[in-house]
Motif scaffolding. Structure first.
Motif, short mmCIF file in Angstrom:
data_model
loop_
_atom_site.label_atom_id
_atom_site.label_comp_id
_atom_site.label_asym_id
_atom_site.label_seq_id
_atom_site.Cartn_x
_atom_site.Cartn_y
_atom_site.Cartn_z
N SER A 59 0.82 -1.21 0.00
CA SER A 59 0.00 0.00 0.00
C SER A 59 0.85 1.26 0.00
N LEU A 60 2.11 1.15 0.42
CA LEU A 60 2.99 2.31 0.40
C LEU A 60 3.15 2.89 -0.99
N THR A 61 3.13 2.03 -2.00
CA THR A 61 3.23 2.52 -3.38
C THR A 61 1.88 2.52 -4.09
N VAL A 62 1.00 1.60 -3.74
CA VAL A 62 -0.27 1.49 -4.46
C VAL A 62 -1.23 2.61 -4.09
N LEU A 63 -1.43 2.88 -2.80
CA LEU A 63 -2.44 3.86 -2.40
C LEU A 63 -2.20 5.26 -2.95
N PRO A 64 -0.95 5.76 -3.00
CA PRO A 64 -0.77 7.10 -3.57
C PRO A 64 -0.98 7.18 -5.07
N ARG A 65 -0.96 6.04 -5.75
CA ARG A 65 -1.03 6.05 -7.22
C ARG A 65 -2.44 5.77 -7.75
N ALA A 66 -3.24 5.00 -7.02
CA ALA A 66 -4.45 4.41 -7.60
C ALA A 66 -5.72 5.13 -7.14
N ASP A 67 -6.75 4.99 -7.96
CA ASP A 67 -8.06 5.56 -7.66
C ASP A 67 -8.68 4.86 -6.45
N PRO A 68 -9.07 5.59 -5.40
CA PRO A 68 -9.53 4.94 -4.17
C PRO A 68 -10.78 4.10 -4.35
N ARG A 69 -11.74 4.56 -5.13
CA ARG A 69 -12.99 3.80 -5.26
C ARG A 69 -12.77 2.49 -6.02
N ALA A 70 -12.02 2.55 -7.08
CA ALA A 70 -11.72 1.32 -7.82
C ALA A 70 -10.88 0.38 -6.97
N ALA B 61 -7.08 -2.93 -19.17
CA ALA B 61 -7.86 -1.70 -19.32
C ALA B 61 -8.29 -1.17 -17.96
N GLU B 62 -8.71 -2.05 -17.08
CA GLU B 62 -9.09 -1.64 -15.72
C GLU B 62 -7.87 -1.16 -14.93
N ALA B 63 -6.74 -1.79 -15.14
CA ALA B 63 -5.52 -1.37 -14.45
C ALA B 63 -5.11 0.04 -14.86
N VAL B 64 -5.32 0.40 -16.13
CA VAL B 64 -5.06 1.77 -16.57
C VAL B 64 -6.06 2.72 -15.93
N ARG B 65 -7.34 2.35 -15.94
CA ARG B 65 -8.36 3.22 -15.34
C ARG B 65 -8.11 3.43 -13.86
#
Length: 245
Positions: free
Chosen positions: A134-145, A159-163
Motif C-alpha cells: 500500500s505504500l506505493t499502491v495507495l498514492p497512485r491508484a483511484d480509491p474507489r476502484a 484496461a481496468e488497471a489503466v483506469r
C-alpha cells in the motif's frame, strides 16, 4: 547459484528481468535481495539513463513467496529503492501480476503491459492484507476502484488497471507502446530526469515516512495469524480456505 535477475543493456537503458519462473517470480527473500543489489548497481552507473523492470515466463510476479517470504522490512526497502532511484524505472509486463507484484508495479514511474495481462490483489483470500505494498499502491491508484479490488481479490484486466492508475498504458505489443517512452528518456538530460522524478515521487515518499513502520507491523501480525496459516495452507493445497461459504 542460478541468478534470479537477468541483466541486459541497450542504448543506456538497463533491463532487469525477474527470472524465477519455477515460482512464477514470487518475491522470495533471495529474489528481493538480488533485485535490490541490481538496482543499487544501476543507481551508481552513470552510463545508465533508465531501468526497465520486466520478467521471463508468463507471470511478472505472483506476489510473496509463501515458502521463503522476504522480511517486511526488506520489501519496504526494495519498494522505496525503486521510488528513490535517481533514474526512471519502467515496468514492462507481458503476463500476470498478483499481490506483492502490484507493489513493484506501482513503485515504478511508468508501467506498460500487454493487453492479455491480468492483475489481482489476492491477499484477502489467504487471510492477510495488502499492507506493505500500500505504500506505493495507495498514492497512485483511484480509491474507489481500489476498494473493490483490495476487498474482493477479483482478477481484472489491463484496461481496468489503466483506469485504476496502476498502469500507464497497455497495447497488443507492449514494446511498441514503450518505444516512444524509451526514446524520450534517451533524449532527456540525466540531471533533469533525476530532479523531475524527485518532484513526482515526493508524495509517495511522504507515505513511506509516515506509514512504513505501521504497515510493516501489520503485515508481520497478519502473516503470523491463524487465519493466514489456514489461508496459505489452503492455497498451497489448492483448496478453498475454511472460511469460504
Amino acid at each position: 547459484m542460478t541468478a534470479l535477475i537477468g541483466r541486459t543493456r541497450a542504448r543506456a537503458v538497463e533491463t532487469l528481468s525477474l527470472d524465477a519462473t519455477g515460482t512464477r517470480n514470487a518475491l522470495s527473500a533471495a529474489l528481493v535481495g538480488e533485485l535490490a543489489a541490481a538496482l543499487a548497481d544501476c543507481a551508481e552507473d552513470h552510463e545508465i539513463r533508465a531501468v526497465v523492470l520486466t520478467h521471463t515466463g508468463t507471470t511478472f510476479s505472483a506476489g510473496a513467496d509463501l515458502r521463503d517470504p522476504p522480511h517486511p522490512d526488506a520489501l519496504v526497502g526494495l519498494l522505496r529503492q525503486i521510488v528513490q532511484l535517481p533514474k526512471p524505472v519502467i515496468a514492462r509486463v507481458t503476463g500476470h501480476v498478483r499481490a506483492g507484484g502490484l507493489g513493484l508495479l506501482a513503485a515504478c514511474d511508468i508501467a506498460a503491459a500487454s493487453a492479455s495481462a491480468t492483475f489481482a490483489f489476492t491477499e484477502v483470500r489467504i487471510g492477510v492484507a495488502p499492507a506493505v505494498i500500500s505504500l506505493t499502491v495507495l498514492p497512485r491508484a483511484d480509491p474507489r476502484a481500489l476498494a473493490r479490488h483490495y476487498l474482493t481479490g477479483e482478477r481484472f484486466d489491463a484496461a481496468e488497471a489503466v483506469r485504476t492508475g496502476l498502469l500507464t498504458t497497455y497495447a497488443d505489443d507492449v514494446d511498441d507502446a514503450l518505444a516512444p517512452v524509451l526514446d524520450g528518456l534517451r533524449r532527456s538530460s540525466p540531471q533533469a530526469l533525476a530532479e523531475t522524478k524527485r518532484l513526482l515521487t515526493a508524495r509517495v515518499l511522504e507515505t513511506f515516512d509516515r506509514d512504513a513502520a505501521d504497515l510493516t507491523a501489520l503485515s508481520a501480525r497478519l502473516f503470523s495469524s491463524a487465519q493466514a496459516r489456514e489461508g496459505m495452507t489452503a492455497f498451497l493445497e489448492r483448496r478453498d480456505a475454511a472460511w469460504v461459504v
